[in-house]
Design an enzyme around this catalytic site. Sequence first.
Site, PDB file in Angstrom:
ATOM      1  N   GLU A 160      19.048  12.286  85.468  1.00 47.54           N
ATOM      2  CA  GLU A 160      18.449  13.212  86.451  1.00 47.54           C
ATOM      3  C   GLU A 160      16.921  13.148  86.428  1.00 47.54           C
ATOM      4  OE1 GLU A 160      20.106  17.153  86.119  1.00 47.54           O
ATOM      5  OE2 GLU A 160      22.066  16.477  86.785  1.00 47.54           O
ATOM      6  N   GLU A 358      28.322  13.085  86.178  1.00 51.41           N
ATOM      7  CA  GLU A 358      28.472  14.471  85.716  1.00 51.41           C
ATOM      8  C   GLU A 358      29.004  15.298  86.866  1.00 51.41           C
ATOM      9  OE1 GLU A 358      25.099  16.609  84.059  1.00 51.41           O
ATOM     10  OE2 GLU A 358      24.482  14.847  82.925  1.00 51.41           O
TER      11      GLU A 358
HETATM   12  C1  BG6 Z   1      22.694  18.561  84.246  1.00 50.34           C
HETATM   13  C2  BG6 Z   1      22.190  17.989  82.962  1.00 50.34           C
HETATM   14  O1  BG6 Z   1      21.587  18.970  84.955  1.00 50.34           O
HETATM   15  O2  BG6 Z   1      23.495  19.673  84.242  1.00 50.34           O
HETATM   16  C3  BG6 Z   1      22.784  18.591  81.709  1.00 50.34           C
HETATM   17  O3  BG6 Z   1      22.234  16.594  82.917  1.00 50.34           O
HETATM   18  C4  BG6 Z   1      23.045  20.067  81.913  1.00 50.34           C
HETATM   19  O4  BG6 Z   1      21.947  18.318  80.636  1.00 50.34           O
HETATM   20  C5  BG6 Z   1      24.047  20.225  83.060  1.00 50.34           C
HETATM   21  O5  BG6 Z   1      23.477  20.706  80.752  1.00 50.34           O
HETATM   22  C6  BG6 Z   1      24.430  21.656  83.366  1.00 50.34           C
HETATM   23  O6  BG6 Z   1      23.315  22.424  83.719  1.00 50.34           O
HETATM   24  P1  BG6 Z   1      22.904  23.729  82.934  1.00 50.34           P
HETATM   25  O7  BG6 Z   1      21.488  23.989  83.289  1.00 50.34           O
HETATM   26  O8  BG6 Z   1      23.821  24.801  83.391  1.00 50.34           O
HETATM   27  O9  BG6 Z   1      23.059  23.389  81.502  1.00 50.34           O
END
Ligand code: BG6
Length: 456
Positions: A160, A358
């Site tokens: 990201e 993801e």
């Molecule tokens: C993504 C990242 O943005 O989302 C992760 O690559 C992150 O590192 C995941 O944990 C979930 O977002 P958040 O802010 O709820 O942890």
Amino acid sequence: MKTTFPNNFYWGSATSGPQTEGSLDRSETIWDYDFKNNPNSFFEKTNVKGDAYKRYPEYVEWASKANFNSLRTSIQWSRLMPNGKNISKKAVDFYRNYFKSLKQRKIKVFVSLFHFDMPMWAMELGGWTSRKVVDAFVDFANKVFENFGDLVDKWFTFNEAIVPIECQYLYKFHHPYEVDMSKALQSLWNIQITHHKIVNNFKNTNLKSEIGIILNITPAIPRSDSKEDLEASEWAAIFQYKALLDSMILGKYPKKLINFAKEKNIMWTIKKGDWELMNKKKMDILGVNYYQPIRVKTLESRKPNPKFIPNEYFYEHYDMPGRIINEHRGWEIYPKGIYDSLMLIKNEYNNLKTYVAENGIGVQGEQKFIDKKTGLINDDYRIDFIKNHLKQVSKAIQDGANCNGYHIWTYIDNWSWLNAYKNRYGIIEFNLETQEFKPKKSFEFLKNLYKNNYFI
Ligand code: BG6
């Protein structure tokens, strides 16, 4: 109805070093620094409690039990090269052992090189605004290829890439919490240059693995077809993904952004050779992270922000009536967005090979869903979320998108930046008190899906 997937689909999960490994045997990052100085800004003043540095065999075991054929984590710069100069032998041993045990279980190793974890020494040099940091990171990447090239199947220069830029220099979510468009634009340029340098170096090695980047391709959806709303969504797209994708796949950079920077006198520094770099060797694969869409409309409720903060200058967020929100995270749930992201790559970016790197849902207080009979968290909402998104992935594949896999974020509940352990994303519960791991209901669902290649 059966939703099926192609053979050899990458099934697995993503996680990262800074969110799972703990701070033993590495140097300070911006996160350690912030936690030391401002623990109150982290949910329940909690730092990383996971200990994959010591417990990696258990992590690997769970990945295997869940039938993963691939797993992504990251190699921490602060661990491999704590002072940016010398390599830590302990780190080499740790990552090699970790990756070898994955391979022994026939799990492909996917590695990202940067997952928001800027070492403090590099931050003091100016972080991503500094070309010294670019060079040091390129050197780190070379060392990583030398030390782990035989074990890693897919490499990703950044996770990201837009997130550290906007969180550090626009929206004040990550250290150094500044609002400075000129630094944001310089970092954006430097990050894509870093990516190109690493890809070029990689292509000059004999490694047979593939390299790419992971981006959060969050489609920018305009409120209406009006000229103003369309213009707003064009700007949102430039910041969200277009500058990076245009550079990395098409070898160009948005003219609109360059003209804007020149007009406002905040043009960034471009070094000799930068433009040429964009058109040398290209990456092989793009990891698409998808959680939520961005809905935008033209700026109408305020005057343009004098510091050019994108969502207060070029556009503003549009709260579409009736949208479904995950209240725990405040993010919209919109499965079709994953289809749109994959089709965007098909239609506008040469149908480059992709995989969903993801996707997942973070929920607070999952204990209340524990099934009294089984003692396991009954996370049907997660199963529904995954199914609804995977149906869209399957549809995109049928419509010609070159998508080759799906990784859930994440498998063992992990620490999440300022939210720490507030929202749980895992298919395996991590009990902070007992340090125990326990599968949730979604674990069984994914395990079967990953084995069978379909769900009903
Ligand atoms: C993504 C990242 O943005 O989302 C992760 O690559 C992150 O590192 C995941 O944990 C979930 O977002 P958040 O802010 O709820 O942890």
